[in-house]
Structure formats: C-alpha cells, structure tokens
Design an enzyme around this catalytic site. Structure first.
Site: not given
Ligand code: COA
Length: 304
Positions: A190, A241
């Site tokens: 998140h 979710d």
């Molecule tokens: N599965 C695998 N790896 C994940 C992940 C996930 N669900 N969420 C984050 N990561 C990893 C990224 O690949 C990254 O890894 P790295 O540093 O090795 O490259 C790290 O965690 C940071 O990710 P980042 O995208 O910068 O975090 P964020 O704060 O921008 O992302 C979300 C937030 C929600 C977009 C992200 O966690 C995600 O895509 N989750 C899955 C979708 C989801 O469940 N969305 C509903 C949100 S309520």
C-alpha cells in the site's frame, strides 16, 4: 430505500450492452446515464449535490445488480425497500435469501470500503469537481480511476493469485517464483500503509468466519501461506483487497463484481469529497516539470 428504484429507461439502456462487457464499465456507463434522469443534474448547490449523492448511493447498486443479471440473460430484480443496502444488493444479485451472517459480512466490507482519504479515484472526483463540473461527471471519472488494477481493480485480480497458487505443486514456491520474476501480487502493499492496512486486519476474522460457514477453510489456509511468504520475502502485508476478495468469493459472487462492489461503497466517500471540494473550491491544476533535453536547435522549414 425510497430513492433506490432506478428510472426504467436506465435499465433499458443496459439491455443492449454486450454481455462480455466488464461490469465496472457497465457501472461507469450507468453512473453517467443516471444524470439524464436526475432533476438536479445541472445544479451545483450543496443541497442539490446532497440529493444527487443520496440518489447515487441508492441507485448504483441497483444498476450493478441489473447489469449483472442481464449479462446472465435474466431479468433485473426490483429493489426491496424493507432490506438494508447490503441485504438488498446481495438479494438482487443472487435472488436467494441471504443469511444474516452473509448480509453482515457484505455490510462490513462495504463500510470498510466507503471512504479512504486522498486515494486516486477520490482525487479524480475532486479534480473534476474543481473545474466546477457536475456531480455525475465527478463520479463517472472516479469509477474510471478505481477500475485500474493498482487501485480498486486489485480485488478482482486477487482470485487469480489464489487460483494460480492453488494449482501450483507448492503454493509457497509459486509465490517465491512470482516475487523473483518481479510480478506484483495483487492484494499486497500500500502506498500509505507500510506497516499493515488496518482494514485488512479488521476483515480477516470476518473472512475466516464466513469461510468456516461456507466450507472454504482450504482457501483461508492458502491465503495464510501466501501472506507468510510475502511477509518473509518482501516485508509486504495484505491490503484491504486481500480479504475482501475472498469474502466476496465466499458469498458466491464472481470476481467481475468485486471492483464494482468497492465502487458502490466508495460513492459515499467520493460524494463527501465532492461536497467538500465544491464548498471550498480552487481549481486543481498541477504543473509539469520538463526534464527532457533543452535547448534544442532546429532548421527553418525553408532550409530542410
Ligand atoms: N507484489 C510484489 N511486489 C510488490 C508489491 C506487490 N503487491 N507491492 C509492492 N511491491 C514491491 C515493488 O516491486 C517494489 O519492489 P523493489 O523495491 O524490489 O522494486 C517495492 O515493493 C515498492 O513498490 P512501489 O510500487 O514503489 O510501492 P508503492 O507504494 O508505489 O505501491 C501499490 C503501492 C499499492 C501500487 C503496490 O503495493 C501494488 O502494486 N500492490 C498490488 C496492487 C494492489 O493490491 N492494489 C490495491 C491497493 S489498496
């Protein structure tokens, strides 16, 4: 409940929509179309926006249930004014009498989804409102923003994760391999909650109780194993979710309906933000920072 009946032409508009259309798209079209039958559509006063919000909150679940039933070649159900919003929705979708526990589970999940500060879809609703556009345009934009898999669309994809992991010889290895390949596991992580999403923690026992009642304990065990690997390997915790997808699955609902359920709940939060934005409005207009090469030389047309 008195606002729930949807004008007949709105239901008729849903009929020719191709049955393969994602329900989130049907909902987006429905939200926009409802405007044409709303007497306050063009009015932007606080009172008019409140009335529109109440009608949207009442009617969007009916549009969702109608769209779902039509896709299955069945006639839409009329809302029952003696049921709660969650009870009505479940009844209209399934047309089978839900147990009290099922209604409560859906009700709690909708409440948990109802509002969440400045997430992407709420920001979209605020942005549209900030141009002094109308309520229905803001809700339609918000539904479009919620649809994406990095936002509300994640709950529908959680079932893909559970299905793929359950078919693998070893679920834990499947998760490790997915992480190794830098695949995103939907339902984890998140932007704001880096130490766990309280909504997920809250829904987990409700989910487990429903799994017990519906004979889905194995899915709960699988979810637990995936959670453990995600925590150990990436330090990532479940977001809302992750349990809500399972909860909807245990209620007998298909994955295509999960994000629309989030949307009909979030209408409450979006509406509150729209009202707040309209009351203290200033155009939201971010600036871009150009990071490309500069300055660049060019040849006048006559010399080319
Ligand atoms: N599965 C695998 N790896 C994940 C992940 C996930 N669900 N969420 C984050 N990561 C990893 C990224 O690949 C990254 O890894 P790295 O540093 O090795 O490259 C790290 O965690 C940071 O990710 P980042 O995208 O910068 O975090 P964020 O704060 O921008 O992302 C979300 C937030 C929600 C977009 C992200 O966690 C995600 O895509 N989750 C899955 C979708 C989801 O469940 N969305 C509903 C949100 S309520």
């Amino acid at each position: 409940a008195s606002d729930a009946p949807v004008p007949g032409p709105v239901i008729d508009m849903l009929r020719p929509i191709p049955s393969r259309t994602p329900l989130m798209d049907v909902l987006r079209t429905g939200a926009s179309y409802l405007a044409h039958w709303d007497p306050d559509a063009a009015a932007n006063t606080v009172e008019a926006n409140q009335r529109k919000a109440e009608r949207m909150l009442a009617r969007l679940p009916v549009v969702l249930a109608a769209g779902y039933r039509l896709q299955q070649g069945k006639e839409p159900a009329h809302p029952d004014k003696h049921r709660t919003l969650a009870g009505n929705l479940l009844w209209m979708l399934r047309r089978a009498e839900p147990s009290e526990g099922m209604v409560e589970a859906l009700d709690v999940s909708l409440t948990v989804y109802a509002e969440h500060e400045y997430n992407a879809s709420t920001f979209a609703a605020r942005l549209v409102t900030s141009t002094m556009s109308d309520y229905h345009s803001a809700i339609t934009a918000a539904i479009g923003a919620l649809k994406g898999p990095l936002h509300g669309g994640a709950n529908a994809r959680v079932m893909d994760v559970l299905n793929s992991a359950s078919q693998a010889a070893n679920a834990r290895d499947w998760v490790r391999q997915a992480i190794g390949e830098k695949r995103r596991i939907m339902g984890f992580g998140h932007r704001v909650y880096k130490h766990g999403d309280p909504r997920a923690i809250f829904l987990k026992p409700l989910c487990a109780a429903l799994a017990e009642k519906t004979g889905n304990q194995r899915t709960e065990e699988l979810a637990g194993a995936i959670e453990q690997v995600m925590r150990e390997e990436k330090g990532l915790l479940p977001n809302v979710d992750w349990p809500s997808a399972r909860l909807y699955h245990y209620l007998g609902l298909p994955a295509d309906i999960f994000t629309p359920l989030f949307a009909v709940a979030r209408v409450a939060g979006w509406s509150a933000h729209i009202l707040e934005q309209a009351a203290h409005n200033r155009l939201i207009r971010p600036s871009g920072r150009y990071v490309g090469p500069a300055p660049r030389s060019w040849k006048p047309l006559s010399e080319r």
